[in-house]
Design a protein around this motif. Sequence first.
Motif, short mmCIF file in Angstrom:
data_model
loop_
_atom_site.label_atom_id
_atom_site.label_comp_id
_atom_site.label_asym_id
_atom_site.label_seq_id
_atom_site.Cartn_x
_atom_site.Cartn_y
_atom_site.Cartn_z
N SER A 1 0.82 -1.20 0.00
CA SER A 1 0.00 0.00 0.00
C SER A 1 0.87 1.26 0.00
O SER A 1 1.73 1.43 0.86
CB SER A 1 -0.90 -0.03 1.23
OG SER A 1 -1.63 1.17 1.31
N VAL A 2 0.64 2.11 -0.97
CA VAL A 2 1.41 3.34 -1.11
C VAL A 2 0.47 4.50 -1.45
O VAL A 2 -0.62 4.29 -1.97
CB VAL A 2 2.50 3.23 -2.20
CG1 VAL A 2 3.55 2.20 -1.82
CG2 VAL A 2 1.90 2.90 -3.55
N LYS A 3 0.92 5.72 -1.18
CA LYS A 3 0.16 6.91 -1.54
C LYS A 3 0.53 7.42 -2.93
O LYS A 3 -0.22 8.19 -3.51
CB LYS A 3 0.37 8.00 -0.49
CG LYS A 3 -0.25 7.68 0.85
CD LYS A 3 -0.06 8.81 1.82
CE LYS A 3 -0.71 8.49 3.15
NZ LYS A 3 -0.56 9.62 4.09
N SER B 1 9.11 10.07 -2.94
CA SER B 1 8.54 9.30 -1.83
C SER B 1 7.21 8.67 -2.24
O SER B 1 6.34 9.35 -2.80
CB SER B 1 8.31 10.20 -0.61
OG SER B 1 7.65 9.49 0.41
N THR B 2 7.05 7.38 -1.93
CA THR B 2 5.76 6.72 -2.18
C THR B 2 4.84 6.83 -0.96
O THR B 2 3.63 6.67 -1.10
CB THR B 2 5.97 5.24 -2.53
OG1 THR B 2 6.65 4.60 -1.46
CG2 THR B 2 6.75 5.09 -3.83
N ASP B 3 5.39 7.11 0.22
CA ASP B 3 4.60 7.22 1.45
C ASP B 3 4.19 8.65 1.77
O ASP B 3 3.13 8.87 2.36
CB ASP B 3 5.38 6.65 2.64
CG ASP B 3 5.68 5.18 2.47
OD1 ASP B 3 4.80 4.45 1.97
OD2 ASP B 3 6.79 4.76 2.82
N ALA B 4 5.04 9.62 1.44
CA ALA B 4 4.77 11.03 1.73
C ALA B 4 5.13 11.88 0.51
O ALA B 4 6.02 12.73 0.56
CB ALA B 4 5.57 11.47 2.96
N ASP C 1 3.90 16.22 1.45
CA ASP C 1 4.13 15.23 2.51
C ASP C 1 2.97 14.24 2.67
O ASP C 1 2.57 13.89 3.78
CB ASP C 1 4.41 15.92 3.85
CG ASP C 1 5.70 16.73 3.82
OD1 ASP C 1 6.64 16.32 3.09
OD2 ASP C 1 5.77 17.76 4.51
N GLY C 2 2.43 13.78 1.54
CA GLY C 2 1.38 12.76 1.57
C GLY C 2 0.00 13.29 1.88
O GLY C 2 -0.91 12.51 2.16
N GLN C 3 -0.17 14.60 1.82
CA GLN C 3 -1.48 15.20 2.09
C GLN C 3 -1.90 16.10 0.93
O GLN C 3 -1.05 16.66 0.23
CB GLN C 3 -1.44 16.02 3.37
CG GLN C 3 -1.17 15.21 4.61
CD GLN C 3 -1.27 16.06 5.85
OE1 GLN C 3 -0.74 17.17 5.91
NE2 GLN C 3 -1.95 15.53 6.87
N ASP D 1 -5.13 13.50 4.35
CA ASP D 1 -4.18 12.51 3.84
C ASP D 1 -4.62 12.00 2.48
O ASP D 1 -5.84 11.81 2.23
CB ASP D 1 -4.08 11.31 4.78
CG ASP D 1 -3.31 11.62 6.06
OD1 ASP D 1 -2.53 12.60 6.07
OD2 ASP D 1 -3.49 10.89 7.03
N ALA E 1 -4.60 5.49 -0.09
CA ALA E 1 -3.72 4.48 -0.68
C ALA E 1 -4.17 4.21 -2.11
O ALA E 1 -5.36 4.19 -2.41
CB ALA E 1 -3.76 3.20 0.14
#
Length: 156
Positions: A48-50, A104-107, A129-131, A148, A151
Motif C-alpha cells: 500500500s502506497v500513496k 517518496s511513495t509514502d509522503a 508530505d502525503g497530504q 491525507d 492508498a
Amino acid sequence: MNIRDEFEAWAKDKLDLHCATADRDCYASGLTNWAFDAFKAGRAAPASVKALPVKLVAGRYLPCDIGDATHITLNVPGPTGLLTLPVQTSGTRAGTGNWTWNGSTDAPTLRPSVLTTGSTFRCHSWITDGQAQFLDDCDHDMRGSTVDLLAVPADA
C-alpha cells in the motif's frame, strides 16, 4: 498447471502477455520483472502506497521502480480520485509539462499545484508530505481542508 500458465491467467485481464519460459524471461509489452516476481511471491502489486511509480510502456502504465518512473498514480480524496501525472525527480521542469516529485511513495510532494476539472467539479490542491491541501478555488466541500492522500488500490 505450471507457474507460467498461472501467471498468464492472473495477468490476462491486465496485459497482453507472452512468456518465453516459466522463469525470468517472461515479458508482456514491456512488463517489468517486478510483476512476475510479485506473482511468484503471492502478491499482485506493491505494498500500500500513496504514490505508485509507473512508466508508460506501449500505451499502458506499468508499476516500476522509483528511478524508472515517468509518472505517478495518486488517489486524491474528493472528486478527483485516481490520477496519473507525469513526473521527474531531478532537473528543471521548465517546458516539460511534468510535476517535480520528491520520490517518496509514502509522503509524496509534488510541485506545482494540481488542478483537475470535470463536468461537475473543480479541484485544486497542493500535494505535500502525503497530504492534499484543497485550495479556496475548489468548488467541492473539501475546499480549505488538508487531508491525507488515500492508498492507491493494488489494481490501479
